[in-house]
Design an enzyme around this catalytic site. Structure first.
Site, PDB file in Angstrom:
ATOM      1  N   ASP A 183     -16.635  -6.365   8.927  1.00  0.00           N
ATOM      2  CA  ASP A 183     -16.592  -6.411  10.390  1.00  0.00           C
ATOM      3  C   ASP A 183     -16.220  -7.836  10.795  1.00  0.00           C
ATOM      4  O   ASP A 183     -16.526  -8.794  10.094  1.00  0.00           O
ATOM      5  CB  ASP A 183     -17.970  -6.032  10.964  1.00  0.00           C
TER       6      ASP A 183
ATOM      7  N   VAL B 228     -13.559   1.592  13.435  1.00  0.00           N
ATOM      8  CA  VAL B 228     -13.752   0.658  14.551  1.00  0.00           C
ATOM      9  C   VAL B 228     -13.905   1.441  15.854  1.00  0.00           C
ATOM     10  O   VAL B 228     -13.656   2.652  15.911  1.00  0.00           O
ATOM     11  CB  VAL B 228     -12.585  -0.353  14.651  1.00  0.00           C
TER      12      VAL B 228
ATOM     13  N   GLU C  97     -15.972  11.940  11.993  1.00  0.00           N
ATOM     14  CA  GLU C  97     -17.415  11.944  11.723  1.00  0.00           C
ATOM     15  C   GLU C  97     -18.126  12.764  12.793  1.00  0.00           C
ATOM     16  O   GLU C  97     -17.857  12.600  13.967  1.00  0.00           O
ATOM     17  CB  GLU C  97     -17.929  10.499  11.705  1.00  0.00           C
ATOM     18  N   PHE C  98     -19.041  13.625  12.358  1.00  0.00           N
ATOM     19  CA  PHE C  98     -19.746  14.500  13.303  1.00  0.00           C
ATOM     20  C   PHE C  98     -21.224  14.160  13.448  1.00  0.00           C
ATOM     21  O   PHE C  98     -21.974  14.902  14.087  1.00  0.00           O
ATOM     22  CB  PHE C  98     -19.593  15.962  12.875  1.00  0.00           C
TER      23      PHE C  98
ATOM     24  N   SER D 101     -31.054  18.319  31.354  1.00  0.00           N
ATOM     25  CA  SER D 101     -31.469  16.915  31.308  1.00  0.00           C
ATOM     26  C   SER D 101     -30.937  16.176  32.520  1.00  0.00           C
ATOM     27  O   SER D 101     -30.236  16.728  33.363  1.00  0.00           O
ATOM     28  CB  SER D 101     -30.923  16.262  30.033  1.00  0.00           C
TER      29      SER D 101
ATOM     30  N   CYS E 176     -19.778   8.579  23.184  1.00  0.00           N
ATOM     31  CA  CYS E 176     -18.602   9.391  22.848  1.00  0.00           C
ATOM     32  C   CYS E 176     -18.277  10.558  23.765  1.00  0.00           C
ATOM     33  O   CYS E 176     -17.099  10.782  24.035  1.00  0.00           O
ATOM     34  CB  CYS E 176     -18.738   9.880  21.416  1.00  0.00           C
TER      35      CYS E 176
ATOM     36  N   GLN F 288     -18.359  11.274  26.959  1.00  0.00           N
ATOM     37  CA  GLN F 288     -17.521  10.976  28.130  1.00  0.00           C
ATOM     38  C   GLN F 288     -16.157  10.420  27.707  1.00  0.00           C
ATOM     39  O   GLN F 288     -15.120  10.881  28.171  1.00  0.00           O
ATOM     40  CB  GLN F 288     -18.248   9.995  29.042  1.00  0.00           C
TER      41      GLN F 288
HETATM   42  P1  NAD Z   1     -19.362   0.463  17.150  1.00  0.00           P
HETATM   43  O1  NAD Z   1     -18.878  -0.264  18.346  1.00  0.00           O
HETATM   44  O2  NAD Z   1     -20.819   0.603  16.897  1.00  0.00           O
HETATM   45  O3  NAD Z   1     -18.744  -0.214  15.844  1.00  0.00           O
HETATM   46  C1  NAD Z   1     -17.413  -0.589  15.708  1.00  0.00           C
HETATM   47  C2  NAD Z   1     -17.346  -1.909  14.941  1.00  0.00           C
HETATM   48  O4  NAD Z   1     -15.980  -2.197  14.625  1.00  0.00           O
HETATM   49  C3  NAD Z   1     -17.859  -3.114  15.723  1.00  0.00           C
HETATM   50  O5  NAD Z   1     -18.933  -3.721  14.997  1.00  0.00           O
HETATM   51  C4  NAD Z   1     -16.643  -4.044  15.836  1.00  0.00           C
HETATM   52  O6  NAD Z   1     -16.976  -5.418  15.736  1.00  0.00           O
HETATM   53  C5  NAD Z   1     -15.812  -3.613  14.644  1.00  0.00           C
HETATM   54  N1  NAD Z   1     -14.391  -3.940  14.751  1.00  0.00           N
HETATM   55  C6  NAD Z   1     -13.544  -3.700  15.785  1.00  0.00           C
HETATM   56  N2  NAD Z   1     -12.296  -4.113  15.469  1.00  0.00           N
HETATM   57  C7  NAD Z   1     -12.347  -4.618  14.224  1.00  0.00           C
HETATM   58  C8  NAD Z   1     -11.387  -5.177  13.340  1.00  0.00           C
HETATM   59  N3  NAD Z   1     -10.099  -5.276  13.704  1.00  0.00           N
HETATM   60  N4  NAD Z   1     -11.777  -5.607  12.130  1.00  0.00           N
HETATM   61  C9  NAD Z   1     -13.083  -5.496  11.754  1.00  0.00           C
HETATM   62  N5  NAD Z   1     -14.047  -4.952  12.538  1.00  0.00           N
HETATM   63  C10 NAD Z   1     -13.680  -4.524  13.753  1.00  0.00           C
HETATM   64  O7  NAD Z   1     -18.678   1.905  17.216  1.00  0.00           O
HETATM   65  P2  NAD Z   1     -19.221   3.274  16.559  1.00  0.00           P
HETATM   66  O8  NAD Z   1     -20.237   3.891  17.440  1.00  0.00           O
HETATM   67  O9  NAD Z   1     -19.513   3.044  15.125  1.00  0.00           O
HETATM   68  O10 NAD Z   1     -17.917   4.180  16.701  1.00  0.00           O
HETATM   69  C11 NAD Z   1     -16.797   3.968  15.878  1.00  0.00           C
HETATM   70  C12 NAD Z   1     -15.869   5.162  16.006  1.00  0.00           C
HETATM   71  O11 NAD Z   1     -16.534   6.334  15.535  1.00  0.00           O
HETATM   72  C13 NAD Z   1     -15.444   5.498  17.426  1.00  0.00           C
HETATM   73  O12 NAD Z   1     -14.120   5.958  17.402  1.00  0.00           O
HETATM   74  C14 NAD Z   1     -16.367   6.619  17.834  1.00  0.00           C
HETATM   75  O13 NAD Z   1     -15.769   7.473  18.778  1.00  0.00           O
HETATM   76  C15 NAD Z   1     -16.538   7.367  16.527  1.00  0.00           C
HETATM   77  N6  NAD Z   1     -17.796   8.121  16.411  1.00  0.00           N
HETATM   78  C16 NAD Z   1     -18.971   7.593  16.840  1.00  0.00           C
HETATM   79  C17 NAD Z   1     -20.159   8.302  16.665  1.00  0.00           C
HETATM   80  C18 NAD Z   1     -21.472   7.738  17.125  1.00  0.00           C
HETATM   81  O14 NAD Z   1     -22.454   8.465  17.084  1.00  0.00           O
HETATM   82  N7  NAD Z   1     -21.561   6.501  17.560  1.00  0.00           N
HETATM   83  C19 NAD Z   1     -20.145   9.524  16.019  1.00  0.00           C
HETATM   84  C20 NAD Z   1     -18.920  10.036  15.574  1.00  0.00           C
HETATM   85  C21 NAD Z   1     -17.755   9.321  15.775  1.00  0.00           C
HETATM   86  C1  UGA Z   2     -22.576  13.498  19.714  1.00  0.00           C
HETATM   87  C2  UGA Z   2     -22.344  14.749  18.862  1.00  0.00           C
HETATM   88  O1  UGA Z   2     -23.530  15.534  18.858  1.00  0.00           O
HETATM   89  C3  UGA Z   2     -21.958  14.373  17.439  1.00  0.00           C
HETATM   90  O2  UGA Z   2     -21.647  15.541  16.702  1.00  0.00           O
HETATM   91  C4  UGA Z   2     -20.743  13.456  17.483  1.00  0.00           C
HETATM   92  O3  UGA Z   2     -20.401  13.033  16.176  1.00  0.00           O
HETATM   93  C5  UGA Z   2     -21.047  12.254  18.347  1.00  0.00           C
HETATM   94  O4  UGA Z   2     -21.422  12.690  19.669  1.00  0.00           O
HETATM   95  C6  UGA Z   2     -19.880  11.340  18.521  1.00  0.00           C
HETATM   96  O5  UGA Z   2     -18.736  11.719  18.367  1.00  0.00           O
HETATM   97  O6  UGA Z   2     -20.193  10.204  18.896  1.00  0.00           O
HETATM   98  P1  UGA Z   2     -24.554  11.766  20.011  1.00  0.00           P
HETATM   99  O7  UGA Z   2     -23.828  11.393  21.257  1.00  0.00           O
HETATM  100  O8  UGA Z   2     -24.933  10.683  19.076  1.00  0.00           O
HETATM  101  O9  UGA Z   2     -23.691  12.817  19.158  1.00  0.00           O
HETATM  102  O10 UGA Z   2     -25.900  12.555  20.378  1.00  0.00           O
HETATM  103  P2  UGA Z   2     -26.176  14.035  20.945  1.00  0.00           P
HETATM  104  O11 UGA Z   2     -27.348  14.581  20.254  1.00  0.00           O
HETATM  105  O12 UGA Z   2     -24.964  14.857  20.943  1.00  0.00           O
HETATM  106  O13 UGA Z   2     -26.608  13.742  22.449  1.00  0.00           O
HETATM  107  C7  UGA Z   2     -25.675  13.286  23.411  1.00  0.00           C
HETATM  108  C8  UGA Z   2     -26.317  13.282  24.780  1.00  0.00           C
HETATM  109  O14 UGA Z   2     -26.534  14.612  25.246  1.00  0.00           O
HETATM  110  C9  UGA Z   2     -27.696  12.611  24.815  1.00  0.00           C
HETATM  111  O15 UGA Z   2     -27.823  11.860  25.991  1.00  0.00           O
HETATM  112  C10 UGA Z   2     -28.650  13.781  24.811  1.00  0.00           C
HETATM  113  O16 UGA Z   2     -29.882  13.474  25.370  1.00  0.00           O
HETATM  114  C11 UGA Z   2     -27.871  14.776  25.645  1.00  0.00           C
HETATM  115  N1  UGA Z   2     -28.257  16.188  25.400  1.00  0.00           N
HETATM  116  C12 UGA Z   2     -28.094  16.739  24.169  1.00  0.00           C
HETATM  117  C13 UGA Z   2     -28.755  16.963  26.441  1.00  0.00           C
HETATM  118  O17 UGA Z   2     -28.897  16.469  27.583  1.00  0.00           O
HETATM  119  N2  UGA Z   2     -29.087  18.266  26.204  1.00  0.00           N
HETATM  120  C14 UGA Z   2     -28.938  18.839  24.991  1.00  0.00           C
HETATM  121  O18 UGA Z   2     -29.255  20.037  24.842  1.00  0.00           O
HETATM  122  C15 UGA Z   2     -28.423  18.054  23.938  1.00  0.00           C
END
Ligand code: NAD
Ligand code: UGA
Length: 463
Positions: free
Chosen positions: A35, A91, A162-163, A270, A277, A279
C-alpha cells in the site's frame, strides 16, 4: 502453472482480510500486501495484532498466525510486483467527485495507476487480477495500458470480485457462497483461470468456483450489490406503509421471507443502508446504463438510492417531529456510528446523515460507538462540508460508554445494531434521562413492549 508468489496492491478492508486468509490457507504461497499509505502498513505490522487497522472478528488471530511466515505487509510496491506471478488489484474505486460522471461514475484513477506501475515493473509474464469492484469492461482498459506501456511481457487479466461483507469478512472468506473468476477463453486465459482456481481450491470446494467470461464476472459483482441493496430499499419502503396502517414490518418480513422464492435474509428494515459499496456501486451501474442510453434501466436502479436517502431523512425528521418539532439545544444520544455492527468502518453510515440533519436543527449530539473514534466521527461530518469543522466539533460530544452518553439526554437514537446495546440496563438509562424519554430504534433491536413498560416513548422502524 503453480502459484508460489502473490502480491496484492491495496491493504484495505478487502486486500487485508482476503490476503490474510489466502496466506493462512496456502502456507506454500508467499503473499505480500502493499500500500502507498505508510501508516496503514505500519499498523498492519504492529507487533500486537489487536492493533491492526481493520477490526473484523477473527482477523487478528489469522494475521498473528501467518504474518512473518508467508504473509507480509510492505510499502515496497515495485519490489512486490516484480517478484509476484499473480498481482491482485484491490485499491479503492470511489464515486468520482469531479469532471464527467461526477457523483455517479467510479473513479478509476487508482486502478489506472496500478496498471501503469505493473506495466513498468513487470519483466516476466504476470496474471493481473481485478479484486476491486469495477465497471463492466474495465479489463479492456487495463489490458490496453499493460500491452501498450509494458516491457513486451504477456499479461492475463482475470476478474475475481470479492463478495465478503464487513463484520463477517473472515467467515465469508473461509466459507464463501461462491468464488467467481472471469477470464479469456484462449488457452493462455484458461491456464490463468485454472492457476487461480488452484489457489482457492486449497479451502473452497471446486463446485463453488465459478468460471465465466470477464464481462459477466465484472457485471455480476455490480448486479449482486444492486440486488442486495434493492431488498433493503424494498423492505424500507414497506416500513413506512406499515407505520401508516398498523401492520408490523418484522411480521411482514417473516411472512414473505418464509416463501422460499423470496428467502428470509436481508429483509431487516433499518434507518437505511450504509457502507462503502452499495451506493457507489449502484450509482456506477446507473451511470453505465445511462451511458448505453438505457434510461429505464438506469431509472429503475436509481430508485434504490432515492429510497435509501429518503429513509435516512425520514428517521431524522421523525425525531424532530416527535420531540415537539424542536431539537434545538436538546441532547440526542446516538448509540452506534459504524454502518453496521462488528466493524469500525463508517463509510456512508446512516449515522452521519442523521447527525448532520439534527445538527442543522441545532441539536447536541452525544455519541457512543464501541469501535469508532471521535476523530473519525468528526472527519465524517467535516467531509459533508455542511458547516465548519469548529462547529461540528462543538456540536458533537463523544463518550466511551453508553450510560454517560445517554445521561440527561432528551432522546436516544440507535444507529448501529451492536449486540451489547440489547443487554444494557435500560431502566438505569431511562432513570438518567430527561422526561418524557424518547427512544428511536433505527435497527429494531429492542423489545418495544419492554421499553414501553419502563416508560420510554419507543419508536421503531415500520411499526
Ligand atoms: P480501502 O479504501 O479500505 O482500501 C484501498 C487501499 O488501496 C487503501 O489503503 C489505499 O491507500 C490503497 N491504494 C490506492 N491506490 C494505491 C496504489 N496506486 N498503490 C498502492 N496502494 C494504493 O478500500 P476497500 O474497502 O478495501 O475496497 C477496495 C475495493 O474492493 C473497492 O473497489 C470496493 O468496491 C471493493 N469491495 C469492497 C468491499 C468492502 O466490504 N469494503 C467488499 C467487496 C468489494
Ligand atoms: C455488502 C455486501 O453484502 C457484500 O456481499 C459485498 O461484498 C460488499 O457490500 C461490497 O461490495 O462492499 P457490506 O456493505 O460490508 O457488504 O455489509 P452488508 O451486510 O451488506 O450491509 C450493508 C448495509 O445494509 C449496512 O448498513 C446494514 O446495516 C444494512 N442492512 C443490511 C440493512 O439495513 N438491512 C438488512 O437486512 C441488511
Amino acid at each position: 502453472m503453480k502459484i508460489t508468489k502473490i502480491c496484492c496492491i491495496g491493504a484495505g478492508y478487502v486486500g487485508g482480510p482476503t490476503m490474510a486468509v489466502i496466506a493462512q490457507k496456502c502456507p506454500n504461497i508467499q503473499v505480500t500486501v502493499v500500500d502507498l499509505n505508510e501508516q496503514r502498513i505500519k499498523d498492519w505490522n504492529d507487533p500486537n495484532t489487536d492493533n491492526i487497522p481493520i477490526y473484523e472478528p477473527g482477523l487478528s488471530e489469522i494475521v498473528a498466525e501467518a504474518r512473518g511466515r508467508n504473509l507480509f505487509f510492505s510499502t515496497e510496491v515495485e519490489k512486490a510486483i516484480d517478484e509476484a506471478q499473480v498481482i491482485f488489484i484491490s485499491v479503492n474505486t470511489p464515486t468520482k467527485t469531479y469532471g464527467k460522471g461526477k457523483g455517479m461514475a467510479a473513479d478509476l484513477k487508482y486502478i489506472e495507476l496500478c496498471a501503469r506501475q505493473i506495466a513498468k515493473v513487470a519483466k516476466q509474464n504476470k496474471i493481473v487480477v481485478e479484486k476491486s469492484t469495477l465497471p463492466v469492461r474495465t479489463a479492456e482498459a487495463i489490458k490496453s495500458i499493460l500491452d501498450n506501456t509494458g516491457n513486451g511481457v504477456q499479461f492475463q487479466i482475470l476478474s475475481n470480485p470479492e463478495f465478503l461483507a464487513e463484520g463477517t469478512a473472515v467467515t465469508d472468506l473461509l466459507n464463501p457462497d461462491r468464488i467467481l473468476i472471469g477470464g479469456d477463453s484462449t488457452p493462455e486465459g484458461e491456464e490463468a483461470i485454472n492457476a487461480l482456481v488452484d489457489v482457492y481450491a486449497n479451502w473452497v470446494s471446486k463446485d463453488k468456483i465459478l468460471k465465466t467470461n470477464v464481462w459477466s464476472s465484472e457485471l455480476s459483482k455490480l448486479t449482486a450489490n444492486a440486488f442486495l441493496a434493492q431488498r433493503i430499499s424494498s423492505i424500507n419502503a414497506m416500513s413506512e406503509l406499515c407505520e401508516k396502517t398498523g401492520a408490523d414490518i418484522s411480521e411482514v418480513a417473516k411472512a414473505i421471507g418464509m416463501d422460499s422464492r423470496i428467502g428470509s435474509k436481508f429483509l431487516k428494515a433499518s434507518v437505511g443502508f450504509g457502507g462503502s459499496c452499495f451506493q457507489k456501486d449502484i450509482l456506477n451501474l446507473v451511470y453505465i446504463a445511462k451511458s448505453y442510453g438505457l434510461t429505464e434501466v438506469a431509472d429503475y436502479w436509481e430508485q434504490v438510492i432515492i429510497m435509501n436517502d429518503y429513509q435516512k431523512r425520514r428517521f431524522s425528521n421523525k425525531i424532530v417531529q416527535t420531540l415537539y418539532n424542536t431539537v434545538a439545544d436538546k441532547k440526542i444520544a446516538f448509540l452506534g456510528w459504524a454502518f453496521k455492527k462488528d466493524t469500525n468502518d463508517t463509510r456512508e453510515s446512516a449515522a452521519i446523515y442523521v447527525a448532520d440533519d439534527l445538527i442543522n436543527e441545532q441539536a447536541k449530539i452525544a455519541v457512543y460507538d464501541p469501535k469508532v473514534s471521535r476523530n473519525k466521527m468528526l472527519s465524517d461530518l467535516d467531509y459533508l462540508e455542511t458547516r465548519s469543522a469548529e462547529e461540528n466539533n462543538s456540536k458533537v460530544v463523544t463518550f466511551d460508554n453508553a450510560y454517560d452518553a445517554c445521561k440527561d439526554a432528551h432522546a436516544i437514537a440507535i444507529l448501529t445494531e451492536w449486540d451489547e446495546f440489547t443487554s444494557y440496563d435500560w431502566q438505569k438509562i431511562y432513570d438518567s434521562m430527561h422526561k418524557p424519554a424518547f427512544l428511536f430504534d433505527g435497527r429494531n433491536i429492542l423489545n418495544s413492549k419492554e421499553m414501553e413498560s419502563i416508560g420510554f416513548i419507543y419508536k421503531g422502524i415500520g411499526s
